[in-house]
Write a protein that holds these residues in place. Structure first.
Motif, mmCIF file in Angstrom:
data_model
loop_
_atom_site.group_PDB
_atom_site.id
_atom_site.type_symbol
_atom_site.label_atom_id
_atom_site.label_comp_id
_atom_site.label_asym_id
_atom_site.label_seq_id
_atom_site.Cartn_x
_atom_site.Cartn_y
_atom_site.Cartn_z
ATOM 1 N N TRP A 14 0.827 -1.214 0.000
ATOM 2 C CA TRP A 14 0.000 0.000 0.000
ATOM 3 C C TRP A 14 0.859 1.262 0.000
ATOM 4 O O TRP A 14 0.346 2.368 0.046
ATOM 5 C CB TRP A 14 -0.906 0.013 1.224
ATOM 6 C CG TRP A 14 -1.855 -1.145 1.235
ATOM 7 C CD1 TRP A 14 -2.898 -1.357 0.371
ATOM 8 C CD2 TRP A 14 -1.827 -2.266 2.106
ATOM 9 N NE1 TRP A 14 -3.521 -2.541 0.657
ATOM 10 C CE2 TRP A 14 -2.902 -3.127 1.730
ATOM 11 C CE3 TRP A 14 -1.031 -2.657 3.176
ATOM 12 C CZ2 TRP A 14 -3.178 -4.318 2.381
ATOM 13 C CZ3 TRP A 14 -1.296 -3.845 3.825
ATOM 14 C CH2 TRP A 14 -2.353 -4.665 3.431
ATOM 15 N N ASP A 55 -2.724 5.413 -3.861
ATOM 16 C CA ASP A 55 -3.281 6.674 -3.374
ATOM 17 C C ASP A 55 -4.085 6.421 -2.108
ATOM 18 O O ASP A 55 -4.132 5.326 -1.573
ATOM 19 C CB ASP A 55 -4.154 7.337 -4.443
ATOM 20 C CG ASP A 55 -5.314 6.440 -4.880
ATOM 21 O OD1 ASP A 55 -5.723 5.583 -4.077
ATOM 22 O OD2 ASP A 55 -5.787 6.599 -6.012
ATOM 23 N N GLY A 56 -4.727 7.472 -1.589
ATOM 24 C CA GLY A 56 -5.401 7.370 -0.310
ATOM 25 C C GLY A 56 -6.777 6.746 -0.357
ATOM 26 O O GLY A 56 -7.431 6.613 0.676
ATOM 27 N N SER A 91 -9.667 3.938 -0.451
ATOM 28 C CA SER A 91 -9.708 2.642 0.209
ATOM 29 C C SER A 91 -11.027 1.953 -0.058
ATOM 30 O O SER A 91 -12.090 2.570 -0.042
ATOM 31 C CB SER A 91 -9.506 2.813 1.724
ATOM 32 O OG SER A 91 -9.634 1.582 2.376
ATOM 33 N N LYS A 98 -6.322 3.909 4.797
ATOM 34 C CA LYS A 98 -4.987 4.257 4.336
ATOM 35 C C LYS A 98 -4.628 5.639 4.852
ATOM 36 O O LYS A 98 -5.414 6.583 4.725
ATOM 37 C CB LYS A 98 -4.936 4.218 2.811
ATOM 38 C CG LYS A 98 -5.109 2.827 2.225
ATOM 39 C CD LYS A 98 -5.046 2.905 0.703
ATOM 40 C CE LYS A 98 -5.347 1.547 0.096
ATOM 41 N NZ LYS A 98 -5.410 1.627 -1.379
ATOM 42 N N PRO A 139 -1.358 8.628 5.088
ATOM 43 C CA PRO A 139 -0.029 8.983 4.566
ATOM 44 C C PRO A 139 1.030 8.746 5.628
ATOM 45 O O PRO A 139 0.805 8.948 6.822
ATOM 46 C CB PRO A 139 -0.175 10.478 4.243
ATOM 47 C CG PRO A 139 -1.308 10.955 5.098
ATOM 48 C CD PRO A 139 -2.240 9.788 5.249
ATOM 49 N N TRP A 140 2.178 8.324 5.184
ATOM 50 C CA TRP A 140 3.274 8.017 6.103
ATOM 51 C C TRP A 140 4.536 8.723 5.635
ATOM 52 O O TRP A 140 4.986 8.544 4.511
ATOM 53 C CB TRP A 140 3.493 6.506 6.155
ATOM 54 C CG TRP A 140 4.685 6.091 6.956
ATOM 55 C CD1 TRP A 140 4.969 6.409 8.247
ATOM 56 C CD2 TRP A 140 5.764 5.283 6.501
ATOM 57 N NE1 TRP A 140 6.146 5.840 8.633
ATOM 58 C CE2 TRP A 140 6.667 5.133 7.579
ATOM 59 C CE3 TRP A 140 6.060 4.647 5.292
ATOM 60 C CZ2 TRP A 140 7.836 4.395 7.488
ATOM 61 C CZ3 TRP A 140 7.231 3.911 5.200
ATOM 62 C CH2 TRP A 140 8.107 3.786 6.290
ATOM 63 N N GLN A 183 5.066 11.726 4.745
ATOM 64 C CA GLN A 183 4.856 12.475 3.509
ATOM 65 C C GLN A 183 5.880 13.594 3.353
ATOM 66 O O GLN A 183 6.444 13.785 2.287
ATOM 67 C CB GLN A 183 3.444 13.044 3.513
ATOM 68 C CG GLN A 183 3.048 13.725 2.211
ATOM 69 C CD GLN A 183 1.582 14.084 2.193
ATOM 70 O OE1 GLN A 183 0.873 13.846 3.171
ATOM 71 N NE2 GLN A 183 1.114 14.638 1.114
ATOM 72 N N SER A 203 3.593 11.109 -1.719
ATOM 73 C CA SER A 203 2.805 10.402 -0.716
ATOM 74 C C SER A 203 3.182 8.930 -0.653
ATOM 75 O O SER A 203 3.301 8.257 -1.662
ATOM 76 C CB SER A 203 1.308 10.514 -1.046
ATOM 77 O OG SER A 203 0.897 11.852 -0.982
ATOM 78 N N TRP A 212 1.873 5.449 1.671
ATOM 79 C CA TRP A 212 0.669 5.102 2.413
ATOM 80 C C TRP A 212 0.846 3.792 3.154
ATOM 81 O O TRP A 212 1.572 2.897 2.722
ATOM 82 C CB TRP A 212 -0.536 4.980 1.447
ATOM 83 C CG TRP A 212 -0.778 6.231 0.673
ATOM 84 C CD1 TRP A 212 -0.182 6.597 -0.489
ATOM 85 C CD2 TRP A 212 -1.662 7.290 1.026
ATOM 86 N NE1 TRP A 212 -0.633 7.833 -0.897
ATOM 87 C CE2 TRP A 212 -1.559 8.284 0.021
ATOM 88 C CE3 TRP A 212 -2.545 7.508 2.080
ATOM 89 C CZ2 TRP A 212 -2.286 9.451 0.048
ATOM 90 C CZ3 TRP A 212 -3.268 8.682 2.118
ATOM 91 C CH2 TRP A 212 -3.145 9.640 1.116
#
Length: 568
Positions: free
Chosen positions: A94, A98-99, A101, A109, A111-112, A114, A121, A123
């Motif tokens: 993942w 994109d975000g 789901s 999901k 963002p991690w 970022q 991005s 995720w």
């Protein structure tokens, strides 16, 4: 190399890289290199002090660029990746989707990091439920395969993650699942070293039958941050061959700890860290313990030294702990508030020697509170070399399940149970709980230095005796005296052995005498004595002894059969 026409221009050696380029092109791969600025001077901040490894800034540039490359590739869907057996793996991630789901509301999901990657991005799938939530997935192979779950460990975020229980069930009534639920607690790495990258760990969940299966999450211990999954890997590799950080971690109940927390240079300028020797000693310890097949050890370094954090951050398998980010400790606070010097040693140095036991005890408690098994702790000074693959072999007569401590070398090498090191830390703190109690401890367990008086360090009990200032004496106590005083309260559990009673040969100080070391198969012995014991622990204490560390390590890791240790 510099171009003769322009001293600031440079380029890679294309004649050397051509075969690699052809290979990558044939495999439809991608070659990445660092950006080439107008002058090499601009690239200096990208590298650490050795000008070989990348700095934190350099790692960030590489991570950003590689993520940009990956974002242009179709890796978000199921695909086959060839592995050792030739049949391939089935992977879902993942990170670069994109975000959006399509999962239940308890799974989202997020963002991690970022900002860490220049705005691109990445995720992860966040699990936020105590009632259980499931994800269906398909095993497209015609046979059962191992399921591995990558997840974020508490290595980057300052708050603890929730732990979860994960299980697999099969949709095929003719192939019922035989898997047991797996508990995953991501809170393994404490104190978040500044120079460490985000950490993805792996847990083997079980076996998925052919066709559709269900992965079920249930939160066990809700914490500040929900559990975060990175992807799902289905691999045909046998369970014993699959990489599984979570499984390995659970079996690593033995912990070896170096605490290198030097005093503030402004208060104690004489304390010097020999970075080359420290790194070599720790690297040799990692290599030696990695050879053992009997016990799994995890090696930790607790330090507040910025340069040491940078140097050691590149060593695989090392748990590097930035003590500057340690949680508040009531015991550390009480000791610092109540400690009154009574030692011939420098005040800052002796305080640091006392404080380290409390720090290690707090750290072990920190790990246990986050689900890390801790059965035994071995604390070592950074000038100790262990010659056994498994330190437990130093004494096979000890009942490691009941003892609280076992002293190998005074203060420099000690085995502990978690209750043992906590009891000792409490003993130190309690001894300074009142001035009266501290005076009694010093008088009962310390020593007298005849005709030695350092008034600025004898602040608990003034110097005494003598007809004039030059003949005064003082009481002296150090952390070693504290340990012996504590151990004597219960010598059956707090073991103190004379070196001649040890099963193997322990060298307490290299500088005491030259030692003729001879290789004897996998072990080492001392020539010229009647002692048949193998060498197991050597202490390179003192500034001059440390000069022998690198030559001796070269000997034990090389092919020479003998070495004269301690000779000038």
């Amino acid at each position: 190399p510099n171009n003769n026409n322009n001293r600031n221009s440079y380029h890679p050696k294309s004649e050397q890289s051509a075969p690699i380029k052809r290979l990558v092109k044939n495999e439809n791969g991608f070659i990445y290199h660092l950006p080439l600025p107008s002058t090499p001077k601009l690239a200096i901040p990208w590298f650490s002090s050795d000008f070989w490894h990348l700095s934190a800034e350099g790692h960030q540039i590489v991570a950003h660029d590689i993520l940009n490359v990956l974002s242009r590739m179709d890796i978000g869907k199921h695909k086959r990746v060839m592995d050792w057996f030739g049949m391939g793996d089935q992977c879902t991630t993942w990170l670069l989707q994109d975000g959006s789901s399509q999962y239940p509301s308890q799974l989202k999901k997020v963002p991690w990091n970022q900002d860490e990657h220049g705005g691109s991005s990445t995720w992860v799938l966040e699990v936020d439920t105590q009632n259980g939530v499931s994800i269906p997935f398909e095993n497209k192979f015609s046979f059962p395969v191992t399921v591995v779950l990558p997840f974020l460990s508490n290595y980057w975020d300052p708050l603890p993650y929730s732990s979860v229980q994960v299980s697999i069930s099969s949709h095929n009534p003719n192939s019922p699942s035989m898997n047991n639920p797996v508990l995953i607690d991501p809170n393994y790495y404490g104190y978040m070293p500044k120079h460490s990258p985000p950490k993805v760990k792996y847990a083997r969940i079980g076996v998925a039958n052919p066709g559709f299966n269900t992965l079920t999450f249930q939160t066990i211990h809700p914490r500040e941050i929900p559990f975060r999954a990175v992807g799902l890997f289905l691999t045909e590799r046998l369970a014993d061959d699959a990489e599984d950080d979570h499984h390995d971690r659970s079996s690593k109940e033995m912990h070896l700890v170096f605490s290198i927390i030097p005093p503030d240079p402004q208060t104690y300028s004489q304390y010097q860290v020999n970075y080359t020797a420290v790194e070599a000693t720790i690297q040799a310890t990692l290599h030696r313990l990695d050879l053992t097949t009997t016990t799994k050890w995890t090696v930790h370094v607790l330090t507040n030294d910025e340069r040491l954090l940078q140097i050691l951050s590149h060593h695989k398998g090392l748990q590097l702990v930035d003590y500057r980010n340690a949680p508040p400790s009531s015991r550390v606070h009480m000791f610092r508030q109540n400690y009154v010097p009574q030692s011939a040693n420098d005040i800052a140095y002796e305080s640091f020697r006392m404080l380290r036991w409390i720090i290690v005890a707090d750290y072990m408690n920190y790990l246990q509170a986050r689900g890390v098994p801790v059965t035994l702790v071995l604390t070592l000074d950074a000038d100790i070399i262990i010659l056994y693959d498994d330190p437990l072999l130093i004494d096979t007569t000890v009942d490691w399940t009941t003892m609280e401590s076992f002293q190998i070398i005074n203060g420099a090498a000690v085995f502990w149970s978690v209750p043992g090191i906590n009891n000792f830390a409490n003993f130190i703190v309690d001894s300074y709980s009142t001035r009266e109690k501290a005076v009694q401890v010093v008088k009962n367990y310390g020593t007298t230095l005849a005709q030695v008086c350092k008034k600025d360090r004898s602040l608990l009990i003034p110097c005494f005796g003598g007809d004039d200032e030059t003949h005064l004496s003082m009481f002296h106590i150090s952390d070693i005296y504290f340990y012996l005083a504590w151990a004597k309260q219960n010598l059956s559990l707090r073991i103190v052995k004379n070196s001649r009673d040890m099963q193997c040969l322990v060298v307490h100080q290299v500088a005491d005498r030259p030692i003729h070391v001879v290789r004897n198969g996998l072990y080492f012995v001392e020539r010229g004595t009647n002692d048949p014991r193998t060498l197991c622990v050597i202490h390179f204490g003192g500034k001059y002894a440390k000069a022998h560390i690198l030559p001796f390590l070269s000997f034990i890791e090389g092919d020479l059969t003998e070495f004269l240790l301690g000779s000038n």
